[in-house]
Each structure stands twice: as structure tokens, then as C-alpha cells.
Design a protein around this motif. Structure first.
Motif, PDB file in Angstrom:
ATOM      1  N   SER A 153      -5.319 -15.490 -11.880  1.00  0.00           N
ATOM      2  CA  SER A 153      -5.621 -15.348 -10.596  1.00  0.00           C
ATOM      3  C   SER A 153      -5.137 -13.891 -10.192  1.00  0.00           C
ATOM      4  O   SER A 153      -4.236 -13.156 -10.586  1.00  0.00           O
ATOM      5  CB  SER A 153      -4.818 -16.358  -9.715  1.00  0.00           C
ATOM      6  N   ARG A 154      -5.637 -13.521  -9.078  1.00  0.00           N
ATOM      7  CA  ARG A 154      -5.380 -12.124  -8.549  1.00  0.00           C
ATOM      8  C   ARG A 154      -5.328 -12.259  -7.054  1.00  0.00           C
ATOM      9  O   ARG A 154      -5.957 -13.004  -6.485  1.00  0.00           O
ATOM     10  CB  ARG A 154      -6.623 -11.056  -8.847  1.00  0.00           C
ATOM     11  N   GLU A 155      -4.516 -11.370  -6.523  1.00  0.00           N
ATOM     12  CA  GLU A 155      -4.277 -11.341  -5.060  1.00  0.00           C
ATOM     13  C   GLU A 155      -3.870  -9.855  -4.656  1.00  0.00           C
ATOM     14  O   GLU A 155      -3.344  -9.134  -5.313  1.00  0.00           O
ATOM     15  CB  GLU A 155      -3.119 -12.259  -4.737  1.00  0.00           C
ATOM     16  N   LEU A 156      -4.206  -9.564  -3.316  1.00  0.00           N
ATOM     17  CA  LEU A 156      -3.901  -8.286  -2.727  1.00  0.00           C
ATOM     18  C   LEU A 156      -3.013  -8.847  -1.562  1.00  0.00           C
ATOM     19  O   LEU A 156      -3.308  -9.646  -0.811  1.00  0.00           O
ATOM     20  CB  LEU A 156      -5.385  -7.681  -2.245  1.00  0.00           C
ATOM     21  N   SER A 157      -2.124  -8.132  -1.472  1.00  0.00           N
ATOM     22  CA  SER A 157      -0.968  -8.184  -0.398  1.00  0.00           C
ATOM     23  C   SER A 157      -0.786  -6.897   0.663  1.00  0.00           C
ATOM     24  O   SER A 157      -0.689  -6.004   0.019  1.00  0.00           O
ATOM     25  CB  SER A 157       0.315  -8.835  -0.925  1.00  0.00           C
ATOM     26  N   LEU A 158      -0.523  -7.150   1.659  1.00  0.00           N
ATOM     27  CA  LEU A 158      -0.220  -6.196   2.640  1.00  0.00           C
ATOM     28  C   LEU A 158       1.154  -6.759   3.444  1.00  0.00           C
ATOM     29  O   LEU A 158       1.109  -7.595   4.302  1.00  0.00           O
ATOM     30  CB  LEU A 158      -1.365  -6.017   3.789  1.00  0.00           C
ATOM     31  N   GLN A 159       1.938  -5.661   3.657  1.00  0.00           N
ATOM     32  CA  GLN A 159       3.186  -5.967   4.240  1.00  0.00           C
ATOM     33  C   GLN A 159       3.449  -4.730   5.323  1.00  0.00           C
ATOM     34  O   GLN A 159       3.694  -3.909   5.109  1.00  0.00           O
ATOM     35  CB  GLN A 159       4.518  -6.118   3.362  1.00  0.00           C
ATOM     36  N   ILE A 160       3.728  -5.527   6.606  1.00  0.00           N
ATOM     37  CA  ILE A 160       4.024  -4.449   7.546  1.00  0.00           C
ATOM     38  C   ILE A 160       5.306  -5.138   8.606  1.00  0.00           C
ATOM     39  O   ILE A 160       5.507  -6.180   8.141  1.00  0.00           O
ATOM     40  CB  ILE A 160       2.892  -4.382   8.502  1.00  0.00           C
ATOM     41  N   SER A 161       5.682  -4.167   9.052  1.00  0.00           N
ATOM     42  CA  SER A 161       6.977  -4.722  10.004  1.00  0.00           C
ATOM     43  C   SER A 161       7.195  -4.100  11.261  1.00  0.00           C
ATOM     44  O   SER A 161       6.331  -3.132  11.540  1.00  0.00           O
ATOM     45  CB  SER A 161       8.197  -4.731   9.166  1.00  0.00           C
ATOM     46  N   SER A 162       7.923  -4.566  12.151  1.00  0.00           N
ATOM     47  CA  SER A 162       8.245  -3.928  13.459  1.00  0.00           C
ATOM     48  C   SER A 162       9.190  -2.592  13.241  1.00  0.00           C
ATOM     49  O   SER A 162       9.483  -2.061  14.279  1.00  0.00           O
ATOM     50  CB  SER A 162       9.220  -4.846  13.972  1.00  0.00           C
ATOM     51  N   LEU A 163       9.402  -2.079  12.117  1.00  0.00           N
ATOM     52  CA  LEU A 163      10.234  -1.061  12.035  1.00  0.00           C
ATOM     53  C   LEU A 163       9.720   0.565  12.294  1.00  0.00           C
ATOM     54  O   LEU A 163      10.443   1.513  12.948  1.00  0.00           O
ATOM     55  CB  LEU A 163      11.216  -0.918  10.581  1.00  0.00           C
ATOM     56  N   PRO A 164       8.703   0.736  12.004  1.00  0.00           N
ATOM     57  CA  PRO A 164       7.392   0.357  11.144  1.00  0.00           C
ATOM     58  C   PRO A 164       7.568   0.540   9.776  1.00  0.00           C
ATOM     59  O   PRO A 164       8.334   1.580   9.344  1.00  0.00           O
ATOM     60  CB  PRO A 164       6.083   0.774  11.667  1.00  0.00           C
ATOM     61  N   GLU A 165       6.831  -0.098   8.871  1.00  0.00           N
ATOM     62  CA  GLU A 165       7.070   0.071   7.488  1.00  0.00           C
ATOM     63  C   GLU A 165       5.649  -0.588   6.743  1.00  0.00           C
ATOM     64  O   GLU A 165       5.230  -1.495   7.494  1.00  0.00           O
ATOM     65  CB  GLU A 165       8.185  -0.333   6.766  1.00  0.00           C
ATOM     66  N   ALA A 166       5.341  -0.221   5.898  1.00  0.00           N
ATOM     67  CA  ALA A 166       4.265  -0.812   4.963  1.00  0.00           C
ATOM     68  C   ALA A 166       4.019  -0.690   3.665  1.00  0.00           C
ATOM     69  O   ALA A 166       4.815   0.192   2.929  1.00  0.00           O
ATOM     70  CB  ALA A 166       2.939   0.115   5.577  1.00  0.00           C
ATOM     71  N   LYS A 167       3.251  -1.813   3.047  1.00  0.00           N
ATOM     72  CA  LYS A 167       3.480  -1.749   1.498  1.00  0.00           C
ATOM     73  C   LYS A 167       2.019  -2.402   1.157  1.00  0.00           C
ATOM     74  O   LYS A 167       1.977  -3.425   1.632  1.00  0.00           O
ATOM     75  CB  LYS A 167       4.779  -2.175   0.888  1.00  0.00           C
ATOM     76  N   LEU A 168       1.371  -1.770   0.213  1.00  0.00           N
ATOM     77  CA  LEU A 168      -0.077  -2.555  -0.281  1.00  0.00           C
ATOM     78  C   LEU A 168       0.112  -2.649  -1.668  1.00  0.00           C
ATOM     79  O   LEU A 168       0.734  -2.040  -2.631  1.00  0.00           O
ATOM     80  CB  LEU A 168      -1.038  -1.647  -0.004  1.00  0.00           C
ATOM     81  N   GLY A 169      -0.115  -4.092  -2.064  1.00  0.00           N
ATOM     82  CA  GLY A 169       0.139  -4.474  -3.356  1.00  0.00           C
ATOM     83  C   GLY A 169      -1.165  -5.146  -4.329  1.00  0.00           C
ATOM     84  O   GLY A 169      -1.624  -6.061  -3.517  1.00  0.00           O
TER      85      GLY A 169
END
Length: 311
Positions: free
Chosen positions: A32-48
Motif C-alpha cells: 500500500s502507498r499513502e500521501l500525508s500532509l501535516q499542518i498546525s497552528s504554529l504554523p508548520e508543515a510537512k509532506l510525506g
């Protein structure tokens, strides 16, 4: 405004919050494969991007061993100040127990944005006036980590079957070794614009998740407690409280948006040290004096959203 990069093991715990069921048919191999996006209120981000491979191993006929397997996850991720590759292998010899081992290697760069310096990599040193001073350039070293851990997990529905009986609990404990190739022994360094209090050496990480899973749009609601302890030694570390456990507490809510798209919402608080120094924010962290009568306080950390799409 201080800008961080979304990180933390609370996010990796989300991968385990799924109903534990027994499949009638077991293919010899699954991918299986997946794409994830993480964001927050700080702000900050990460794509995986993650590729998962699962191999049945030592499976039995009973409910405790029917789904035994060994799983491999390979992940590439990028943030505004870092690039990383991660790998983890998890062996499940019984439904309630698993063992894991893995690692991460990457590097980073430094960005000046909105009047702020974002340190994806570099040393955290003391200048001549007792303040913190960053030293490092883009890709001037590798940031790496290796870890091994074990988890115990429980699902009430395994004892009392039913779609509404999934009261779940999971606890995970890990020993890891982190390093920055440009840092000498005892030198502090930054990782993804954190506080810059890391040193090369061993660390302990553990967590406890308690939750309730439901067969509706809100698939899970739970509480997660995480603790991190530096196991390496630094001179006079009790002065600034370096030997104390770092705690993060999270309320977690999982949602199923479509068949392939899910979202998780985390609201987090964390412990912070209290210092005696009136101007402690202006001091290099090893020059601070912890308030021994009231060493820690609990503060709001962030609200974060993790979107995951199965490909």
C-alpha cells in the motif's frame, strides 16, 4: 512569531489507530502507498510519501496469531527546512504485542522568513555575551536516528465482539540514538527548528494511548500521553533541568472523509520548564537556573491536522 516544523511521535501513533480484525483470506504479500500532509497552528508543515509492505509470518489459526506479520514502511518527507528518509520494520508475533526497529537520515537548511531565522540544521552555541548563537550552513551534516522499541495493545472487542465495543489501549516504549555528524560530543544542535537542546546520544521515548473506536464518520476519539528523557549526560545538567522528562499530552480525533481519505485532529499541551532568571529567554539555555520549587508548567502547544490519502 516562532515557526516550527510539525513533528512528534504523536503523528506516528496515528498509523496504529485502526480496528484489529481477523481476515478470512490472507494473501501472501500486500502493498500500500499513502500521501500525508501535516499542518498546525504554529504554523508548520510537512509532506510525506510512504510505501508499506506486509508479509504474513508465523501465522496461526487462533485470534491471537491469525494476523501475525512483519511490516516494512519506507517514507520520504520534506518540510520547509528539511528533507528526510525513514524506514521501520514491525514484527507482530501476537495480536497484543509487536517489536519494531528503524531509523531516519536526512539534512536541512536555514531560512529567513517574516523576520525570523528558521534553523533546519546547525549547532546551538553560546556567544560571548551568554546568548544562543546558531552555527551551521545548509546540508553541512547529516541528522540521523536509529531506534528499537516494543508495544503492547488491547482491544475490548477481541473479548466482547461488536462494532461498538472497540475500547482500545496501546503503550509503546523505545530506546533511540540520535546524532548530528557536524556536532562534537556534548555540543547542542537544532533539528527542524526546535529549541536546539539536542545532543548526540541515547534517549528514551514512551507513550500511552487510550481511545474509543466507532463505525461512524468520527472513527476514533482518544487521549495520548508521550514522554521523552535524555539518557546522555551533560555537565551540570541539573542546573537547567536537562535530566527531567519532557511530556506532551494530546486529545486525538480521527475522521474518515472518503474511502481513501482520512484526517486526524490533535490538540496538544506540553510541559515547559520554569526558571528563576528574570531574563531567561535572553540566555543560552545552559545558563538558565531552573526553579526547583516549581520546575515545570503545562502550556498549550499546538492544534495539528494530519491528512492521509491512500494511493
Amino acid at each position: 512569531m516562532r515557526i516550527h516544523i510539525l513533528r512528534g511521535a504523536a503523528l506516528t501513533v496515528l498509523a496504529w489507530i485502526v480496528p484489529w480484525t481477523v481476515s478470512a483470506e490472507k494473501p501472501p504479500f500486500s502493498s500500500s502507498r499513502e500521501l500525508s500532509l501535516q499542518i498546525s497552528s504554529l504554523p508548520e508543515a510537512k509532506l510525506g510519501f510512504t510505501q508499506r509492505l506486509t508479509f504474513p509470518l508465523l501465522q496461526g489459526t487462533g485470534p491471537l496469531t491469525a494476523d501475525n506479520n512483519i511490516a516494512l514502511a519506507l517514507t520520504a518527507e520534506i518540510s520547509p527546512v528539511s528533507l528526510n528518509v525513514l524506514a521501520e520494520t514491525v514484527w507482530t508475533p501476537a495480536a497484543f504485542f509487536n517489536l519494531s526497529a528503524g531509523g531516519r537520515i536526512g539534512s536541512g537548511w536555514n531560512v529567513h522568513l517574516l523576520g525570523q531565522n528558521l534553523y533546519g540544521i546547525g549547532l546551538n552555541r553560546e556567544d560571548g555575551s551568554g546568548r544562543a548563537e546558531h552555527s551551521g550552513a545548509a546540508f553541512d551534516g547529516l541528522l540521523w536516528k536509529v531506534q528499537t522499541g516494543a508495544a503492547l495493545q488491547f482491544d475490548l472487542a477481541a473479548l466482547i465482539p461488536g462494532d461498538w465495543h472497540h475500547v482500545v489501549a496501546r503503550t509503546y516504549h523505545e530506546i533511540n540514538h540520535r546524532g548530528y555528524t557536524a556536532a562534537a560530543s556534548g555540543e547542542s544542535w537544532y533539528y527542524e527548528n526546535d529549541d536546539g537542546e539536542n545532543c548526540n546520544g541515547f534517549n528514551y521515548y514512551g507513550n500511552l494511548l487510550m481511545g474509543y473506536q466507532m463505525p461512524v464518520f468520527l472513527t476514533m476519539a482518544g487521549f495520548l500521553a508521550e514522554g521523552t528523557l535524555y539518557l546522555y549526560d551533560t555537565p551540570n545538567r541539573t542546573r537547567w533541568g536537562d535530566e527531567k522528562m519532557h511530556w506532551v499530552f494530546s486529545a486525538i480525533f480521527n475522521f474518515t472523509l472518503t474511502g481513501n481519505l482520512s484526517a486526524a485532529l490533535l490538540v496538544q499541551c506540553k510541559t515547559r520548564r520554569n526558571y528563576q532568571n528574570a531574563n531567561w529567554e535572553d540566555l543560552y539555555y545552559r545558563r538558565r537556573d531552573i526553579d526547583r520549587s516549581n520546575p515545570l508548567r503545562l502550556t498549550f502547544y499546538r492544534a495539528a491536522v494530519v491528512m492521509t490519502c491512500k494511493l
